[in-house]
Each structure stands twice: as structure tokens, then as C-alpha cells.
Design an enzyme around this catalytic site. Sequence first.
Site, mmCIF file in Angstrom:
data_model
loop_
_atom_site.group_PDB
_atom_site.id
_atom_site.type_symbol
_atom_site.label_atom_id
_atom_site.label_comp_id
_atom_site.label_asym_id
_atom_site.label_seq_id
_atom_site.Cartn_x
_atom_site.Cartn_y
_atom_site.Cartn_z
ATOM 1 N N HIS A 217 137.490 57.810 -9.017
ATOM 2 C CA HIS A 217 136.230 57.055 -8.982
ATOM 3 C C HIS A 217 135.567 57.301 -7.630
ATOM 4 O O HIS A 217 136.185 57.066 -6.594
ATOM 5 C CB HIS A 217 136.492 55.556 -9.143
ATOM 6 N N TYR B 74 133.437 44.478 -9.239
ATOM 7 C CA TYR B 74 133.818 43.209 -8.591
ATOM 8 C C TYR B 74 132.641 42.255 -8.757
ATOM 9 O O TYR B 74 131.548 42.554 -8.281
ATOM 10 C CB TYR B 74 134.073 43.418 -7.092
ATOM 11 N N PRO C 14 145.088 40.780 -3.597
ATOM 12 C CA PRO C 14 144.796 42.033 -4.300
ATOM 13 C C PRO C 14 143.325 42.460 -4.277
ATOM 14 O O PRO C 14 143.012 43.584 -4.653
ATOM 15 C CB PRO C 14 145.258 41.759 -5.736
ATOM 16 N N LYS D 60 145.027 46.960 -1.592
ATOM 17 C CA LYS D 60 145.719 47.639 -0.492
ATOM 18 C C LYS D 60 147.249 47.604 -0.556
ATOM 19 O O LYS D 60 147.909 48.410 0.119
ATOM 20 C CB LYS D 60 145.299 47.011 0.854
ATOM 21 N N TYR E 80 137.595 50.742 1.672
ATOM 22 C CA TYR E 80 138.063 50.801 0.285
ATOM 23 C C TYR E 80 138.828 52.096 0.017
ATOM 24 O O TYR E 80 139.889 52.080 -0.608
ATOM 25 C CB TYR E 80 136.879 50.655 -0.680
HETATM 26 P P1 RFL Z 1 157.731 45.908 -5.116
HETATM 27 O O1 RFL Z 1 156.874 46.706 -6.014
HETATM 28 O O2 RFL Z 1 157.753 44.434 -5.291
HETATM 29 O O3 RFL Z 1 159.209 46.490 -5.290
HETATM 30 C C1 RFL Z 1 160.336 45.830 -4.757
HETATM 31 C C2 RFL Z 1 161.539 46.136 -5.636
HETATM 32 O O4 RFL Z 1 162.705 45.537 -5.067
HETATM 33 C C3 RFL Z 1 163.459 44.922 -6.097
HETATM 34 N N1 RFL Z 1 164.302 43.878 -5.467
HETATM 35 C C4 RFL Z 1 165.556 44.108 -5.046
HETATM 36 N N2 RFL Z 1 166.335 45.199 -5.111
HETATM 37 C C5 RFL Z 1 167.561 45.122 -4.573
HETATM 38 N N3 RFL Z 1 168.067 43.985 -4.013
HETATM 39 C C6 RFL Z 1 167.317 42.863 -3.938
HETATM 40 N N4 RFL Z 1 167.815 41.761 -3.377
HETATM 41 C C7 RFL Z 1 166.011 42.893 -4.473
HETATM 42 N N5 RFL Z 1 165.003 41.983 -4.567
HETATM 43 C C8 RFL Z 1 163.983 42.591 -5.162
HETATM 44 C C9 RFL Z 1 162.414 44.420 -7.061
HETATM 45 O O5 RFL Z 1 162.981 44.225 -8.378
HETATM 46 C C10 RFL Z 1 161.390 45.540 -7.034
HETATM 47 O O6 RFL Z 1 161.651 46.538 -8.003
HETATM 48 O O7 RFL Z 1 157.409 46.188 -3.574
HETATM 49 P P2 RFL Z 1 156.817 47.484 -2.815
HETATM 50 O O8 RFL Z 1 157.579 48.721 -3.184
HETATM 51 O O9 RFL Z 1 156.685 47.081 -1.429
HETATM 52 O O10 RFL Z 1 155.342 47.696 -3.463
HETATM 53 C C11 RFL Z 1 154.321 46.771 -3.213
HETATM 54 C C12 RFL Z 1 153.380 46.696 -4.406
HETATM 55 O O11 RFL Z 1 154.131 46.400 -5.562
HETATM 56 C C13 RFL Z 1 152.265 45.638 -4.225
HETATM 57 O O12 RFL Z 1 151.837 45.596 -2.898
HETATM 58 C C14 RFL Z 1 151.037 45.928 -5.122
HETATM 59 O O13 RFL Z 1 151.354 45.771 -6.477
HETATM 60 C C15 RFL Z 1 149.869 45.021 -4.756
HETATM 61 N N6 RFL Z 1 148.680 45.199 -5.634
HETATM 62 C C16 RFL Z 1 147.805 46.245 -5.442
HETATM 63 N N7 RFL Z 1 148.042 47.168 -4.494
HETATM 64 C C17 RFL Z 1 147.209 48.249 -4.353
HETATM 65 O O14 RFL Z 1 147.421 49.067 -3.462
HETATM 66 N N8 RFL Z 1 146.119 48.467 -5.185
HETATM 67 C C18 RFL Z 1 145.830 47.583 -6.171
HETATM 68 O O15 RFL Z 1 144.899 47.846 -6.937
HETATM 69 C C19 RFL Z 1 146.644 46.399 -6.307
HETATM 70 N N9 RFL Z 1 146.409 45.495 -7.270
HETATM 71 C C20 RFL Z 1 148.449 44.297 -6.676
HETATM 72 C C21 RFL Z 1 147.271 44.474 -7.473
HETATM 73 C C22 RFL Z 1 149.326 43.253 -6.958
HETATM 74 C C23 RFL Z 1 149.051 42.395 -7.995
HETATM 75 N N10 RFL Z 1 150.008 41.391 -8.251
HETATM 76 C C24 RFL Z 1 150.593 41.223 -9.522
HETATM 77 C C25 RFL Z 1 150.664 40.751 -7.138
HETATM 78 C C26 RFL Z 1 146.987 43.591 -8.504
HETATM 79 C C27 RFL Z 1 147.858 42.536 -8.749
HETATM 80 C C28 RFL Z 1 147.480 41.564 -9.822
HETATM 81 C C1 PHB Z 2 143.660 47.028 -10.772
HETATM 82 O O1 PHB Z 2 144.627 46.410 -11.242
HETATM 83 O O2 PHB Z 2 143.152 48.007 -11.358
HETATM 84 C C2 PHB Z 2 143.077 46.569 -9.493
HETATM 85 C C3 PHB Z 2 143.510 45.403 -8.914
HETATM 86 C C4 PHB Z 2 142.926 44.967 -7.725
HETATM 87 C C5 PHB Z 2 141.921 45.707 -7.149
HETATM 88 C C6 PHB Z 2 141.493 46.886 -7.712
HETATM 89 C C7 PHB Z 2 142.058 47.320 -8.901
HETATM 90 O O3 PHB Z 2 141.337 45.264 -6.004
#
Ligand code: RFL
Ligand code: PHB
Length: 391
Positions: A72, A200, A291, A295, A383
Amino acid sequence: MRTQVGIVGAGPAGLMLAHLLSLQGIESIVIETGKRTDVEHRVRAGVLEQGTADLLDACGAGGRMRSEGVVHDGVVLRFRGEDHRIDLGALTGRGVTVYGQQEIVKDLIAIRLRDGHPILFEVSNVQLHDIKREHPWISFLLDGASIRIDCDVIAGCDGVDGVSRDSIPKRSLTTYSRAYPFAWLGIVATVAPSAADIVYCHHERGFAFLSTRSPAVSRLYLQVAPEERIGDWPDTRIWEELETRLAAHGWSLHDGPITGKGITSMRSLVVEPMQFGRLFLAGDAAHVVPPTGAKGMNLAIREAGILAEALTMWFRTGDISPLDAYSARCLRRVWRAQHFAWWMTSMLHRFPDSDASQVQLQLAQLDYTVNSPAAAKSLAENYVGYEWASE
Ligand code: RFL
Ligand code: PHB
């Protein structure tokens, strides 16, 4: 068992670190509490900064992202029912790639298993020991057996609810934490995205957001109160609310079957430093960003890159200076991302205590952001991912 780097957690941070280390001939063992299928199907982030996509490409993990992800080069801010496109490409020469986090996780797991390197899924009772000493070790249970891994270094990549951060004495960490007075209700729906760009949307009833996953799958979010329960949101109510908030001149929302939904609280957390002795934290284990700025996953993957580089230098030459600089180098990026996410969140959400003038201030900020080339560029460069000239 013995390894050079014990990696706790098989999310984007842990898997990326393991892969980058293996490319340098450095051994690691990844342990993960979840089941492989659960980890591979956890729907979360979707937007990759250009630098993140480039890193995935450079390490040979970007093949499917390049063929199935969608680039995008713009993003839309919708307010007062009108669209204003921020042209990321024209303003920065860069763009973002929409590709689901769970797909990156699948790709990295497949590469690691193909290369014959270990990931131990479904471990429990994980504990870190002697992290301040030269020979840290990890203990856990696997299939009822007690296992010990002796390591040179431990990487805590176990997300916000993992054990790594809590293994560091509280007095050795400074914790910055803030909860936002709202949450996001997110859905995945089998329907073609209703807009070409990510949208957004500011609305008096609260923030709404339209993203994509593929030409046939949409990802949408609604701001809701933190205490809302998903059971109170049948599909028809979700679509009605999305339609009300996203309404825009000459535009209509396509609905379709909802295949996944959940509510996520909005918070921000940073711990400093991201290192204690031989334990290094990466990703959500060290920080959580709201979120709205997209980032979190980007930080997780980029920190894996920085840590892999520093560990490679240390194992190869004994030079510890890049490892000593790891925390400060990451935290500079983390606070930039925190500020951007806070700024986007504050501009777009309805706060429970916001009065009419607060809403006008948000609209004034939005109006300025989309009209002033300087303000638009500031949003755009954050962004797509701000890259520091000197790191
Ligand atoms: P994760 O993905 O949480 O992975 C951690 C892993 O560790 C496991 N674990 C353990 N393993 C061993 N021993 C233990 N004691 C453990 N405890 C836990 C877990 O099961 C898991 O598999 O962390 P990591 O790798 O640091 O990654 C971070 C990302 O997951 C997170 O920051 C993003 O999802 C945030 N986020 C977004 N980030 C972006 O860059 N772009 C986006 O568009 C974006 N959108 C989002 C998001 C997060 C969201 N939610 C659900 C919080 C949108 C949403 C709605
Ligand atoms: C996505 O889930 O596609 C997503 C979430 C948060 C953002 C952007 C995209 O800020």
C-alpha cells in the site's frame, strides 16, 4: 541440553532471531508454551514497515510475503464523512505491506523446521536461572519430563505475558505503563475490502478502522469500552456499528461472514533497560504499543535483527560493545513508536471524558495533518517506519 542462545517464545521476535542466528551459524533452541497450530493461527498484526519487509526479504523469509502480501502506498484518514489520502509513496518514496502476522509466523516456523533446527512446542513451567551469571539456564517441562537447557545467552521473546520480564528483579527495571480507557473489537470477515487503502476513521461514536488481509478477506476494528464482552456483539450489531461510523459520501461498506472476532485492551508499556546480565528482552516482552500506529510486530522483528547482529559480533570476535548498546539502540526506536502510536490514538479515539471542544481539537489536528505537506509527511514517515540517520 546445551545451546548458544536459548530463545523463549516462538512469536515474530523469537522466530526471526532464531532464523537470523542460524544464517550466521549460531545455534539456538526455541521453546514455546503454545501449540504449533495455535501459534500459526493467532490473528493479530498486519502492517509491515518497508524496513521490516526488506529484512524478511534479505534473510530469505519474504517469498510468500512478496507474492501474497499487498503493498500500500497510501493510507486514508476519514473524518466528517470524507476521505483524505496520505500518499506515503509520494511523501517518503516508501510504502507498507499488508501481510498477516500469523503468515510470517508460519513462514518462519517452516524455514526453521526445513533447516532441521529445534522448536519445542507445548512446554510448561518455564523458568530462567542464573541470568546475571556467565552460564544462564532455562528449565521447563515437556511431555511430563523436566528439561534443562544451558546457554551462553537467553533471549526473552515471550510476549507481554511471558516469564522473561518478570525474571528480572523489579528494582533493576524502570517500568512505564499506561492503560487507555477503551479497547478494540476486531473482526476478520470473508468479504472483499471495501476500500483500496487502509482507512482510519474518526467518528463521534468512536474510532473505526478498515484494513485488509487479502483480496477476499477484510479486517475491521471498532473502538469499544474496555469492559465490553464479545457476547454482547452479535454479527449484525458489529456491521451496523461499522456502517454508522464508517459512513462516507459515495461509499458503502461490504459485509460478509465473520470468521473471527475478539476484544483487545489498549495499553502502552515499556521496561528499561531491555537487558539484565545474560538475558536480553525483545518485542512485546519489553514493550507494548497501542495498535493504532501498527508498530508492535515491526519493533519485534527489527529488534530481533539488532540482537542477532550484536550476538554475531560477540560470538565471532568477543566484542561486547554492540550487545552493551542493544538496549539503548532499541529503546530509541521504541519511544519513537510509542509517541507515534499515542499521537494517532489520541487524535482518532473518543475519550470517555472528552467534551465538544476536545472533539474540535481532534478535528483541527486531522484537518492540519491532511492539508499541511509538512504534517502529512510527518505522519507518512512514521507510518512507513522512521529510520534514524545515525544508529
Ligand atoms: P508474541 O507474538 O506475543 O509472541 C510471544 C510468544 O511467546 C509465547 N510464550 C512463551 N513461550 C515460552 N515460555 C513462556 N513462558 C511463554 N509465554 C508466552 C507465546 O505463546 C507467543 O507465541 O510477541 P512478539 O514476538 O514480541 O511479537 C509482538 C507482536 O505479536 C505484537 O507486537 C503485534 O501483534 C502488535 N500489533 C501490530 N503490530 C504491528 O506491527 N502492525 C500491526 O498492524 C499491528 N496490529 C497488533 C495489531 C496487535 C493487536 N492485538 C491483538 C494486541 C492489531 C492488534 C489487534
Ligand atoms: C491490521 O490488523 O491490519 C492493522 C491493525 C492495526 C493497524 C493497522 C493495521 O494500525
